[in-house]
Design a protein around this motif. Sequence first.
Motif, PDB file in Angstrom:
ATOM      1  N   LYS A 104       7.288  23.038  12.569  1.00  0.00           N
ATOM      2  CA  LYS A 104       6.434  23.890  13.056  1.00  0.00           C
ATOM      3  C   LYS A 104       4.943  23.396  13.414  1.00  0.00           C
ATOM      4  N   VAL A 105       4.948  22.221  13.615  1.00  0.00           N
ATOM      5  CA  VAL A 105       3.871  21.346  13.779  1.00  0.00           C
ATOM      6  C   VAL A 105       4.001  20.611  15.152  1.00  0.00           C
ATOM      7  N   THR A 106       3.489  20.991  16.145  1.00  0.00           N
ATOM      8  CA  THR A 106       3.626  20.223  17.403  1.00  0.00           C
ATOM      9  C   THR A 106       3.153  18.814  17.462  1.00  0.00           C
ATOM     10  N   SER A 107       3.345  18.205  18.646  1.00  0.00           N
ATOM     11  CA  SER A 107       2.825  16.458  18.519  1.00  0.00           C
ATOM     12  C   SER A 107       1.440  16.545  18.731  1.00  0.00           C
ATOM     13  N   ASP A 108       0.917  17.239  19.655  1.00  0.00           N
ATOM     14  CA  ASP A 108      -0.489  17.403  19.865  1.00  0.00           C
ATOM     15  C   ASP A 108      -1.460  17.881  18.501  1.00  0.00           C
ATOM     16  N   THR A 109      -1.087  18.748  17.874  1.00  0.00           N
ATOM     17  CA  THR A 109      -1.423  19.050  16.481  1.00  0.00           C
ATOM     18  C   THR A 109      -1.386  18.036  15.671  1.00  0.00           C
ATOM     19  N   LEU A 110      -0.117  17.425  15.489  1.00  0.00           N
ATOM     20  CA  LEU A 110      -0.223  16.488  14.515  1.00  0.00           C
ATOM     21  C   LEU A 110      -0.767  15.370  14.834  1.00  0.00           C
ATOM     22  N   SER A 111      -1.073  14.920  16.173  1.00  0.00           N
ATOM     23  CA  SER A 111      -1.850  13.695  16.227  1.00  0.00           C
ATOM     24  C   SER A 111      -3.430  13.977  15.747  1.00  0.00           C
ATOM     25  N   SER A 112      -3.890  15.206  16.095  1.00  0.00           N
ATOM     26  CA  SER A 112      -5.173  15.613  15.403  1.00  0.00           C
ATOM     27  C   SER A 112      -5.067  15.352  13.836  1.00  0.00           C
ATOM     28  N   VAL A 113      -4.082  16.031  13.322  1.00  0.00           N
ATOM     29  CA  VAL A 113      -4.042  16.044  11.874  1.00  0.00           C
ATOM     30  C   VAL A 113      -4.083  14.620  11.314  1.00  0.00           C
ATOM     31  N   LEU A 114      -3.174  13.799  12.106  1.00  0.00           N
ATOM     32  CA  LEU A 114      -3.195  12.415  11.407  1.00  0.00           C
ATOM     33  C   LEU A 114      -4.460  11.658  11.724  1.00  0.00           C
ATOM     34  N   GLU A 115      -5.125  12.017  12.735  1.00  0.00           N
ATOM     35  CA  GLU A 115      -6.653  11.506  12.779  1.00  0.00           C
ATOM     36  C   GLU A 115      -7.482  11.629  11.599  1.00  0.00           C
ATOM     37  N   TYR A 116      -7.162  13.170  11.103  1.00  0.00           N
ATOM     38  CA  TYR A 116      -7.934  13.410  10.192  1.00  0.00           C
ATOM     39  C   TYR A 116      -7.393  12.479   8.656  1.00  0.00           C
ATOM     40  N   CYS A 117      -6.219  12.597   8.752  1.00  0.00           N
ATOM     41  CA  CYS A 117      -5.473  11.829   7.410  1.00  0.00           C
ATOM     42  C   CYS A 117      -6.024  10.287   7.472  1.00  0.00           C
ATOM     43  N   GLU A 118      -6.126   9.642   8.676  1.00  0.00           N
ATOM     44  CA  GLU A 118      -6.154   8.272   8.523  1.00  0.00           C
ATOM     45  C   GLU A 118      -7.601   7.944   8.120  1.00  0.00           C
ATOM     46  N   LYS A 119      -8.659   8.913   8.863  1.00  0.00           N
ATOM     47  CA  LYS A 119      -9.893   8.613   8.184  1.00  0.00           C
ATOM     48  C   LYS A 119     -10.041   8.828   6.703  1.00  0.00           C
ATOM     49  N   HIS A 120      -9.553   9.865   6.303  1.00  0.00           N
ATOM     50  CA  HIS A 120      -9.627  10.254   4.825  1.00  0.00           C
ATOM     51  C   HIS A 120      -9.005   9.345   4.018  1.00  0.00           C
ATOM     52  N   ALA A 121      -7.702   8.517   4.427  1.00  0.00           N
ATOM     53  CA  ALA A 121      -7.195   7.449   3.713  1.00  0.00           C
ATOM     54  C   ALA A 121      -7.885   6.164   3.549  1.00  0.00           C
ATOM     55  N   SER A 122      -8.778   6.145   4.520  1.00  0.00           N
ATOM     56  CA  SER A 122      -9.464   4.662   4.545  1.00  0.00           C
ATOM     57  C   SER A 122     -10.862   4.786   3.943  1.00  0.00           C
ATOM     58  N   ALA A 123     -11.081   6.263   3.658  1.00  0.00           N
ATOM     59  CA  ALA A 123     -12.386   6.435   3.106  1.00  0.00           C
ATOM     60  C   ALA A 123     -12.521   6.223   1.667  1.00  0.00           C
TER      61      ALA A 123
END
Lengths: 476, 156
Positions: B51-70
């Motif tokens: 249920k999560v398309t590629s364009d949404t997922l890339s945006s979600v992962l952008e968020y995850c990446e930032k928060h994982a390294s914070a």
Amino acid sequence: MSGVSSSLRPLKRTRIHVNNLPDHILSEIVGRLPLKSAVRTGLISKRWEKLWRANTDWSLSVEMFAGKIDKAAKFEQLVSQIIFLHEGPGIKVFKVHYDCYFRRSNMAPIWVEFLVKRGIRILHLDIREAMKFPMALFTCPTLVELRLCFYYDFVKLPSNVSLVNLTTMLLEHARFITADRFQKLMEGCPKLIILHLCGCVFTANIDLLTITHPILRDLQIDRCHWKEGMTLRISTPHLEFFKFKGLGLISNNIELINASPSYGAILEPEEYYDTYRAWRSVGRAEELGFLIAMIMQIMSNLRVLRFNTWCIEWLSTLLEVFADATIEYPLLMRLVMSIWPNKHHAYVAVGLLKMYPQVEELAIETIHNTHIPIAYNQGRVGYANPPNFLSTECHHVKLRIVKIYSYGGTADEKNVVKYLLKSGVAIKEFEVKFADRMTNETRQKLTEELLQYPRASPALEMSFRPLLSPCPICIS
Amino acid sequence: MVGVKKKMVTLVSSDGVEFVVEKRVAEQSLFIKNALNEGGVEEKVMIPIPKVTSDTLSSVLEYCEKHASATEFQENEIEEWDKEYIEKADLDLLYYLLQASYSMSIMGLMELGAKKVASLIRGKSPQEIRELFNIKNDFTPEQEEEIRREMQWNYE
């Protein structure tokens, strides 16, 4: 920003409607709105009609209808709708401040009964109405936090309290007629970690009050009343934070048993000037100093220590004795005190810092505008003098942060600041907030002076806190 | 950790696009974290994200990446970043992000999105909200009147 290109997104995506979002998300959205806006969403469409009632976390005050006609009735209608027509899995958090303005409606017990039945977890009742609570409240197994506060009546707790999951209890204006009743309450709350007693009354037949709990960590006794000479015995092996505020520290025997290790202590006695003078005149002012020393002796792991003006006043009568009586507090990091603008308090402030050279952060607030004569030098004729700690040189190598609040620029305050700047070789931050009601010229002049005092620390940065910003010590 | 090979996982969006990300980034999603725990510790993990398309997922992962390294010392900075991140999302992306954060169990992102939508609603009349979100009013005038009467205290 990471390298994901956002320019491609709108092309690939198909449109979606807000109504396609699951209920859970819509409730999440509505739950973040202020109440009035949230309720209005009920008129958007059928899909939205009941969402606002699914909120599980409520904080309501009758003051939201301030200025309205019949505000108590309107408020009651709202609270009843929220509680009885709740659409979600049950209300978890309910905080209410309610004054029924003598309407004698008695809705509150019904609300409480309903909430308890539906598994409430956090309940704050600040109700200005004489009411009797349903027994179910005191045996509610889901409750983890309970605040009871009444002003037109005392909170009367039943003898068979059984709150098996309660971890936080805030009791305001509760009355205990026997010490046994209090002990039963402690036994009925086996998981209690935080206990705040505020304005509670212990009747005159109680000679010995024991607060004993196997896991209690935070105990705050704030302006409670008991008979003069009552012994307060605190036996809490896991106490980490202890606060005493109010009258009676001098006239009570406080015994702390097994109360280590402690993390922080705030001692804020508030004696009346007349009482203090009377005790002084018979040479008993020192007793309180000993008492403070005794209380502190037990808390070997203190990291934060806060004294108010009266505490400093007591200590000024026997600081040297106090220094011998207390232990070293190897972990003490932060020392916070409120002083009066007189020579003796200035000495004590510096004396305490010398006594605890491990302190890294020091905050001193001056209390002006007090009506007590001994707050000022001219009112201290005939009072004992602590030694002049300002006159001896000393290097404070650990002190890094200094905060001077409500700086009025009196000679004694200046001496403290000068001393700190001269001897604090490692100070990095030095923050000053001026006292209120000071003319711009005075402030300007004091600022210039402050910037010119000799400094021992090359890294020191002096900053000035904005005038109207709240002063961190005052907030308590 | 210098010299240690980073553990990677592959996420597959609903439209079949593969995203190779560090494990610690993917684990910002409780859904993925649980899936990884259940699956044991084998190499080349592949996790489908329904249920999560590629364009949404890339945006979600952008968020995850930032928060994982914070780290906790960057709290202010991350708040700023969050604000900017959610500000540039249009309504559609916002809905998708909310949906994805819900199904992937990323609490922070869901809160961020819900807060944003709430800020759009705040202070607006029901009619204004309908127009903003393109919602049809399906109440009869009588029903609407009835609700208003019930909530009288709020409309004075």
